[in-house]
Design an enzyme around this catalytic site. Structure first.
Site, mmCIF file in Angstrom:
data_model
loop_
_atom_site.group_PDB
_atom_site.id
_atom_site.type_symbol
_atom_site.label_atom_id
_atom_site.label_comp_id
_atom_site.label_asym_id
_atom_site.label_seq_id
_atom_site.Cartn_x
_atom_site.Cartn_y
_atom_site.Cartn_z
ATOM 1 N N GLN A 104 -22.251 0.310 22.957
ATOM 2 C CA GLN A 104 -23.615 0.704 22.613
ATOM 3 C C GLN A 104 -23.863 2.129 23.111
ATOM 4 O OE1 GLN A 104 -27.385 -0.365 24.730
ATOM 5 N NE2 GLN A 104 -27.668 -1.734 22.969
ATOM 6 N N HIS A 170 -28.257 2.680 19.548
ATOM 7 C CA HIS A 170 -29.423 2.045 20.165
ATOM 8 C C HIS A 170 -30.689 2.740 19.670
ATOM 9 C CE1 HIS A 170 -31.881 -0.295 22.631
ATOM 10 N NE2 HIS A 170 -31.252 -0.206 23.792
ATOM 11 N N ASN A 173 -36.327 -0.560 21.546
ATOM 12 C CA ASN A 173 -36.854 -0.634 22.910
ATOM 13 C C ASN A 173 -37.375 0.686 23.455
ATOM 14 O OD1 ASN A 173 -34.076 -2.803 23.376
ATOM 15 N ND2 ASN A 173 -36.157 -3.445 22.931
ATOM 16 N N TYR A 175 -36.160 3.809 23.290
ATOM 17 C CA TYR A 175 -35.269 4.904 23.667
ATOM 18 C C TYR A 175 -35.336 6.018 22.616
ATOM 19 C CZ TYR A 175 -33.492 1.853 27.347
ATOM 20 O OH TYR A 175 -33.394 1.060 28.468
#
Length: 419
Positions: A104, A170, A173, A175
């Protein structure tokens, strides 16, 4: 045996890779690398156990693509070629036990406590202050965006060279990639902001940079929110995020994993109880907050825990609320993370067409043989959603910190000669 009872253990294809089952280990921040981001024996052992448990696919905790994008201490990096040999130790350990592993890749953007990681400058899509940490980033220039895009591509190349079976972008969330996607955190008026298409540009450019290094046949998946969960702020709803996922499928991603929320959202991405979680945070990452925020959290911690316990009660498959929008728009596999604990719930989610595979994090911290125990119907240490592990992330190694469950895990590993 009825088909609905076996779906969890039927093969699934992600890009050109076939996996023997549909319960995956989702990313959890391991906090087991060296201080300068190199792989350690401790980190290799963590992944070896998961592979020994038969886990079909392991997704690493977020690997930073540059020091600027590092979100926590003892996070592993793929920012230089000198990291490749260490990363290869992970893939060799996993492959030795028949497992598959994706790296990831991440840049944290504004979601960082600068003193926690020694950051001197924080960047994001726009200069929007993070209400949880108090961190105010600087809006990135176009040339800086291009540099980070290149860093993602180079990090993917290093992970491929180290033997990883695929990479995950990613974009969930809260980021950096998520910050570009969400109107609340992206207030740009250039080619990277405004319309939904332009807000996906950063992610599409990252995907292009990755593909240019790893080729068309190397699996590349993306983690996205099913909902931003930002009340009273300009966050995205499931239909809007599913449309962004469709754009990313057209651009060439091979699967999408659905999560929920930003740091500012509270705890919708883990759910359960939060007394131990907040206590551990106060001794870890939150100890580095600005003084006023640190004092407020210390004083109001019991009230915050009480409210969190009411707002985010534990529930299996809580992100299945969002997956129908993704299933309706996508042809690539949809993976759902979110509170899965029992075989019946996982089987039902797949059988009902709500997702194509499921992933879990905390249960694998409690029991690295979770997949094997679910498959064989045998007992093992069982996560109780206390979230003590979440409170320690970034400060202590990823592990189960519930006294009874941890004792059961230690006893199981000792009996297997792995303690």
């Amino acid at each position: 045996m009825a088909a609905s009872e076996t779906l969890l253990f039927t093969p699934i294809r992600i890009g050109g890779l076939e996996l023997p089952g549909r319960l995956f280990k989702t990313a959890t921040a391991e906090t087991r690398a060296s201080a300068d981001g190199f792989v350690t024996d401790e980190l290799v052992a963590f992944y070896r156990l998961l592979a020994m448990g038969g886990t079909p696919l392991i997704i690493t905790g977020n690997i930073y693509v540059s020091r600027q994008g590092k979100s926590a201490p003892r996070q592993v990096g793929a920012d230089h070629d000198d990291k490749i040999a260490g990363l290869a130790r992970i893939t060799e350990a996993v492959h030795a036990h028949g497992g598959r592993i994706f790296a990831q890749l991440n840049h944290c953007g504004r979601q960082v406590v600068p003193d926690f990681v020694g950051a001197t400058e924080v960047v994001s899509a726009s200069a929007v202050k993070d209400l949880l940490t108090g961190t105010r980033p600087r809006a990135m220039r176009a040339d800086e965006i291009a540099a980070i895009v290149d860093q993602f591509g180079e990090a993917a190349r290093r992970c491929r060279d180290a033997g990883f079976d695929g990479v995950q972008m990613h974009s969930a969330n809260g980021y950096l990639m998520s910050q570009f996607l969400t109107p609340y955190t992206n207030r740009r008026d250039d080619d990277y902001g405004g319309t939904p298409e332009r807000r996906t540009r950063f992610a599409r450019e990252v995907l292009g940079a990755i593909r240019s290094r790893v080729g068309a046949d190397f699996p590349v998946i993306i983690k996205m929110n099913g909902a931003d969960a930002l009340p009273l702020r300009d966050g995205l709803a499931p239909a809007e995020l599913a449309e962004a996922a469709r754009i990313m499928e057209t651009a060439g991603v091979d699967a999408v994993e659905i999560s929920v929320g930003h740091y500012e959202s509270g705890f919708p991405m883990v759910r359960g109880t939060f007394d131990l979680c907040l206590r551990n945070m106060m001794a870890g990452s939150m100890a580095h907050l600005p003084p006023v925020r640190r004092t407020l959290l210390r004083v109001f911690r019991p009230l915050v825990a009480f409210a969190s316990n009411l707002l985010w009660k534990g529930r299996e498959g809580f992100n299945l609320d969002y997956t129908p929008d993704f299933k309706a728009r996508l042809t690539i596999p949809v993976i759902s993370v979110g509170g899965f604990r029992t075989r019946a719930t996982m089987e039902a989610a797949i059988a009902r067409g709500l997702c194509d595979a499921v992933s879990a994090g905390r249960p694998f911290l409690a029991d690295p043989f979770f997949y094997q125990h679910i498959r064989d119907g045998t007992p093992g240490p069982h996560c109780v959603d206390c979230n003590a592990c979440v409170g320690h992330l970034g400060a202590q190694p990823a592990d189960c910190y519930h006294p009874r469950v941890r004792a059961e895990k230690d006893a199981m590993l000792a009996e297997l000669g792995l303690g």
